[in-house]
Scaffold this motif. Structure first.
Motif, mmCIF file in Angstrom:
data_model
loop_
_atom_site.group_PDB
_atom_site.id
_atom_site.type_symbol
_atom_site.label_atom_id
_atom_site.label_comp_id
_atom_site.label_asym_id
_atom_site.label_seq_id
_atom_site.Cartn_x
_atom_site.Cartn_y
_atom_site.Cartn_z
ATOM 1 N N LYS B 190 0.843 -1.205 0.000
ATOM 2 C CA LYS B 190 0.000 0.000 0.000
ATOM 3 C C LYS B 190 0.879 1.258 0.000
ATOM 4 N N LEU B 191 1.886 1.274 0.866
ATOM 5 C CA LEU B 191 2.774 2.444 0.922
ATOM 6 C C LEU B 191 3.418 2.698 -0.443
ATOM 7 N N ILE B 192 3.946 1.625 -1.057
ATOM 8 C CA ILE B 192 4.648 1.799 -2.339
ATOM 9 C C ILE B 192 3.674 2.289 -3.413
ATOM 10 N N SER B 193 2.451 1.779 -3.392
ATOM 11 C CA SER B 193 1.466 2.222 -4.388
ATOM 12 C C SER B 193 1.118 3.699 -4.180
ATOM 13 N N GLU B 194 1.204 4.162 -2.932
ATOM 14 C CA GLU B 194 0.867 5.566 -2.651
ATOM 15 C C GLU B 194 1.982 6.514 -3.068
ATOM 16 N N ILE B 195 3.229 6.158 -2.776
ATOM 17 C CA ILE B 195 4.323 7.129 -3.005
ATOM 18 C C ILE B 195 5.152 6.817 -4.244
ATOM 19 N N GLY B 196 4.977 5.626 -4.826
ATOM 20 C CA GLY B 196 5.673 5.297 -6.069
ATOM 21 C C GLY B 196 7.031 4.658 -5.857
ATOM 22 N N VAL B 197 7.574 4.079 -6.924
ATOM 23 C CA VAL B 197 8.838 3.341 -6.810
ATOM 24 C C VAL B 197 10.044 4.259 -6.600
ATOM 25 N N ALA B 198 9.869 5.563 -6.815
ATOM 26 C CA ALA B 198 10.953 6.498 -6.518
ATOM 27 C C ALA B 198 10.568 7.428 -5.373
ATOM 28 N N THR B 282 1.063 9.238 6.221
ATOM 29 C CA THR B 282 0.292 8.378 7.115
ATOM 30 C C THR B 282 -0.529 7.405 6.272
ATOM 31 N N ILE B 283 -0.457 6.145 6.644
ATOM 32 C CA ILE B 283 -1.263 5.114 5.970
ATOM 33 C C ILE B 283 -2.290 4.609 6.985
ATOM 34 N N ASP B 284 -3.558 4.630 6.599
ATOM 35 C CA ASP B 284 -4.618 4.135 7.475
ATOM 36 C C ASP B 284 -4.613 2.600 7.422
ATOM 37 N N THR B 285 -4.006 2.004 8.438
ATOM 38 C CA THR B 285 -3.830 0.555 8.434
ATOM 39 C C THR B 285 -5.139 -0.169 8.769
ATOM 40 N N GLY B 286 -5.992 0.493 9.545
ATOM 41 C CA GLY B 286 -7.233 -0.144 9.974
ATOM 42 C C GLY B 286 -8.196 -0.452 8.832
ATOM 43 N N SER B 287 -8.139 0.348 7.771
ATOM 44 C CA SER B 287 -9.076 0.132 6.655
ATOM 45 C C SER B 287 -8.431 -0.654 5.505
ATOM 46 N N LEU B 288 -7.193 -1.110 5.733
ATOM 47 C CA LEU B 288 -6.446 -1.749 4.651
ATOM 48 C C LEU B 288 -7.076 -3.068 4.195
ATOM 49 N N GLN B 289 -7.003 -3.330 2.901
ATOM 50 C CA GLN B 289 -7.499 -4.572 2.291
ATOM 51 C C GLN B 289 -6.295 -5.376 1.793
ATOM 52 N N PRO B 290 -6.465 -6.668 1.524
ATOM 53 C CA PRO B 290 -5.370 -7.400 0.871
ATOM 54 C C PRO B 290 -5.007 -6.730 -0.457
ATOM 55 N N MET B 291 -3.698 -6.635 -0.721
ATOM 56 C CA MET B 291 -3.209 -5.954 -1.919
ATOM 57 C C MET B 291 -2.617 -6.988 -2.883
ATOM 58 N N ALA B 302 -2.847 -2.861 -6.198
ATOM 59 C CA ALA B 302 -4.142 -2.315 -5.788
ATOM 60 C C ALA B 302 -4.822 -3.278 -4.832
ATOM 61 N N GLU B 303 -5.903 -2.815 -4.213
ATOM 62 C CA GLU B 303 -6.708 -3.695 -3.377
ATOM 63 C C GLU B 303 -7.253 -4.817 -4.248
ATOM 64 N N ILE B 304 -7.267 -6.019 -3.668
ATOM 65 C CA ILE B 304 -7.561 -7.212 -4.460
ATOM 66 C C ILE B 304 -8.973 -7.204 -5.050
ATOM 67 N N GLY B 305 -9.880 -6.464 -4.431
ATOM 68 C CA GLY B 305 -11.260 -6.444 -4.924
ATOM 69 C C GLY B 305 -11.517 -5.430 -6.024
ATOM 70 N N THR B 306 -10.448 -4.773 -6.501
ATOM 71 C CA THR B 306 -10.650 -3.708 -7.498
ATOM 72 C C THR B 306 -10.370 -4.219 -8.910
ATOM 73 N N ARG B 307 -10.372 -3.307 -9.848
ATOM 74 C CA ARG B 307 -10.221 -3.672 -11.255
ATOM 75 C C ARG B 307 -8.892 -3.165 -11.831
ATOM 76 N N VAL B 308 -8.474 -3.754 -12.921
ATOM 77 C CA VAL B 308 -7.264 -3.323 -13.629
ATOM 78 C C VAL B 308 -7.481 -1.878 -14.075
ATOM 79 N N PRO B 309 -6.556 -0.966 -13.743
ATOM 80 C CA PRO B 309 -6.791 0.446 -14.073
ATOM 81 C C PRO B 309 -6.766 0.704 -15.577
ATOM 82 N N ASP B 310 -7.429 1.785 -15.959
ATOM 83 C CA ASP B 310 -7.466 2.183 -17.362
ATOM 84 C C ASP B 310 -6.397 3.243 -17.601
ATOM 85 N N PRO B 311 -5.407 2.941 -18.442
ATOM 86 C CA PRO B 311 -4.333 3.920 -18.689
ATOM 87 C C PRO B 311 -4.862 5.252 -19.210
#
Lengths: 192, 472
Positions: B190-198, B282-291, B302-311
């Motif tokens: 989740k953290l990496i998805s929020e701030i990116g690989v750099a 800050t990452i809200d850990t309490g609401s976190l879903q499997p990634m 992404a959260e496992i229940g979501t969809r492949v993003p549209d570029p």
């Protein structure tokens, strides 16, 4: 380490973000115990198909690439694995300068330790570099003056001053640490 | 009265290891512990021989074999002649320079970032380096630990020091307690998805908050391990009773009066209340879903229940092009569900997720179930010691009864150097740390996830929410 002063060369464009070191040199080529000979596998899986034939649309397979000692990348060049083989592979292939929007920390350190010069560049100069390179311009990289010039391109760049001195003099920074042997011994005595 | 500037944990460890500081040059930093393995060190020893210098403090370097070792047997020849040569050279180098080696056949051999902590070598306040970017793992103990290149391996061998510029401080607050079925792996993805690989480039992370406090050491190591996947130099967690409880009684941990003295030092290893961070999130850990990851770098998850993003929804042209290329490589279509994607291989292992609690978590899903027909499931423990412990708990029977393969320890399919790899086009759900193109085998497609999510994929043969398989 080889001295770096002035380089004049055409440039190849690989304008992708987050090029990781697994792409630069895939892990299956890390079973070597040498620093040399890795250039033939540079970007192996982007350069060659599964049968080992060159992919004609990949930039490093274009005619004249062998003369290009400058590579232009995107953001966060060299991210991922710490493998120094990535730098050895680029240099063995003949890449001595990488111009990119930004670099991953470990790749940047590994580059400077081997005499490959990483040049960070802003968006406008990056676009100008790509345009000039595509037009076949020759780039002049002057480390002493910290400048890059080509047709339509002229900018100064940042480089760590200590690394710059090492590159200009062709001096290995291990020599610098070794010169402080007495200080290291003193530190060890205090902390034993 | 002069006021003392408040310092972060990173500031404190840095300050106590600076040997020489001069303006205009990087600092000379003392390295307490140097871990080495077979892949990134042969050229460093060759360099020492060429210069005619020895290893300054052989007792501060510890070696193991992990990257190219076979997992189908304990015979290195099963990983091919280049592995034999590389391991042979490591053995020769360690013997010649007097370095302790946990080599083939040793009951404590294993992945370098698994055995360091397990042996009690990894301790709070130390500086630790290794020619491997996942050295950040050891930061879970409040040690400053980071990956280096081979030239720097040579520097440490020769001088026990490195030339380093100080990084910036990046505070990461994981706020709240995880819900059942959500793990440390999901926190770091989740953290990496929020701030990116750099997002962490030029920084050292300090992970903190109630979400961290509640984690065991295995979970904390998972988080610190992937600091580099956000580009950070290192990741740190201040030591606490959880840390000391893990360390107590380990082979190289201090004991008796030495332990008491160490505890006094370690108790100072936390950031001062008003310490300054150059960046915080800050990452809200309490609401976190499997990634789960869907792309070709660890930020593409992404959260496992979501969809492949549209570029098409990405405004930056370079980022859009990158996403288009990634989805093409992964064989995914924008808008389709991540759940139910077919899976060919499941890999549970690597320095990220191969410890005993990871194996127990996976076993909780495998127990009394069968691996789906057509799925190859590899369970690769992080060390021979963990392998033995898992066997003493009967976990290996759970895995093999389900139809999964129970292997010898090593890096295995995380990096695919030893023959464990994906075939072209195969999709894996993997507990490892990198989903780069070709990482697990040429044209292999890697989806990163937790041990629970990987185990669920093995049972169902497709990407699945592990919570549907967990007992209430």
């Amino acid at each position: 380490m080889k001295k770096f002063e002035i380089l004049v060369s055409p440039a190849s464009c690989l304008d992708r973000d987050d090029i990781d070191t697994d792409q630069i040199i895939p892990a299956r080529f890390l079973r070597t115990t040498e620093r040399t000979g890795l250039g033939k596998n540079l970007f192996e899986d982007w350069r060659f198909d599964g049968s080992g034939n060159p992919k004609p649309d990949f930039v490093l397979n274009r005619p004249g690439t062998a003369d290009a000692h400058v590579l232009i990348g995107g953001r966060n060049f060299g991210c991922g694995s710490s493998r120094e083989h990535a730098v050895w592979s680029l240099m063995d292939f003949g890449v001595w300068v990488v111009i990119a929007r930004s670099f991953a920390d470990i790749f940047k350190k590994n580059s400077l330790r081997n005499g490959l010069l990483p040049i960070p560049v802003d968006a406008a100069n990056h676009a100008a570099c790509l345009e000039a390179a595509e037009a076949g311009a020759r780039f002049r990289i002057d480390l002493q003056a910290q400048t890059v010039t080509a047709a339509g391109v002229s900018f100064g760049f940042d480089v760590d001053p200590f690394a710059r001195t090492c590159l200009l003099d062709g001096v290995d920074d291990l020599e610098y640490i070794l010169k402080h042997d007495d200080r290291i011994a003193e530190f060890e005595k205090q902390h034993s | 009265m002069a006021t003392v500037k408040p310092r972060t944990l990173y500031d404190k460890i840095w300050d106590s290891h600076v040997v020489v500081e001069a303006s205009g040059t990087p600092s000379i930093l003392y390295i307490d512990l140097h871990l080495i393995h077979e892949v990134t060190t042969p050229q460093a020893f060759t360099g020492l021989r060429k210069r005619g210098i020895g290893v300054r403090r052989p007792g501060r370097t510890v070696a193991t074999a992990d990257h190219v070792t076979p997992t189908i047997s304990r015979n290195v020849a099963d990983a091919g002649p280049m592995a034999v040569q590389q391991i042979g050279q490591l053995e020769t180098n360690c013997k010649e320079f007097g370095i302790r080696l946990y080599g083939m056949g040793h009951e404590r051999r294993g992945i370098v970032h698994v055995i360091g902590p397990a042996l009690g070598l990894t301790q709070p306040g130390l500086t630790i380096v290794c020619g491997d970017s996942h050295t950040s793992t050891h930061g879970a103990f409040g040690a400053l630990a980071f990956g280096i290149g081979t030239t720097e391996v040579e520097h440490v061998l020769a001088t026990q020091c490195l030339l380093e510029h100080k990084s910036l401080n990046f505070g990461v607050d994981f706020d709240g307690n995880l819900r059942p079925g959500v793990t440390a792996k999901d926190m770091i993805l989740k953290l990496i998805s929020e701030i990116g690989v750099a997002g962490g480039t030029g920084h050292v992370f300090e992970f903190m908050g109630t979400g961290i406090d509640a984690l065991d050491m295995d979970g904390r190591m998972t988080i610190c391990n992937m600091s580099i996947e956000a580009g950070a130099r290192a990741g740190l967690i201040a030591p606490d009773d959880t840390t000391y409880g893990y360390m107590s009684g380990r082979d190289f941990a201090p004991s008796g009066a030495d332990w008491d003295a160490a505890m006094e030092r370690w108790s100072a290893l936390h950031s001062d209340p008003d310490a300054n961070y150059d960046r915080t999130v800050t990452i809200d850990t309490g609401s976190l879903q499997p990634m789960i990851s869907f792309g070709t770098n660890p930020a593409m998850c992404a959260e496992i229940g979501t969809r492949v993003p549209d570029p098409e929804g990405i405004s930056d042209p370079a980022e859009r092009a990158q996403m288009v290329a990634a989805l093409k490589y992964m064989g995914l279509t924008p808008g389709e569900r991540l759940l139910d994607q077919q899976v060919d291989v499941v890999f549970i292992g690597s320095c990220t997720n191969s410890r005993i609690t990871d194996l127990r978590a996976a076993a909780s899903i495998f127990r009394d179930r069968k691996v789906r027909d057509g799925v190859r499931a590899l369970i690769v423990p992080g060390s021979q010691q963990i392998r033995a412990q898992a066997e003493s708990e009967g976990l290996h029977k759970v895995f093999t009864d389900a139809g999964a393969q129970w292997r010898e320890s090593g890096c295995s399919m995380c990096i695919g150097m030893n023959g464990d790899r994906l075939d072209p086009g195969q999709r894996s759900v993997s507990t490892s740390n990198r989903n780069f193109e070709g990482r697990q085998g040429q044209n292999g497609r890697t989806m990163l996830a937790s041990p629970l999510t990987a185990a669920a994929a093995a049972i169902t043969g497709k990407v699945s929410d592990p919570r549907t398989l967990l007992e209430n």
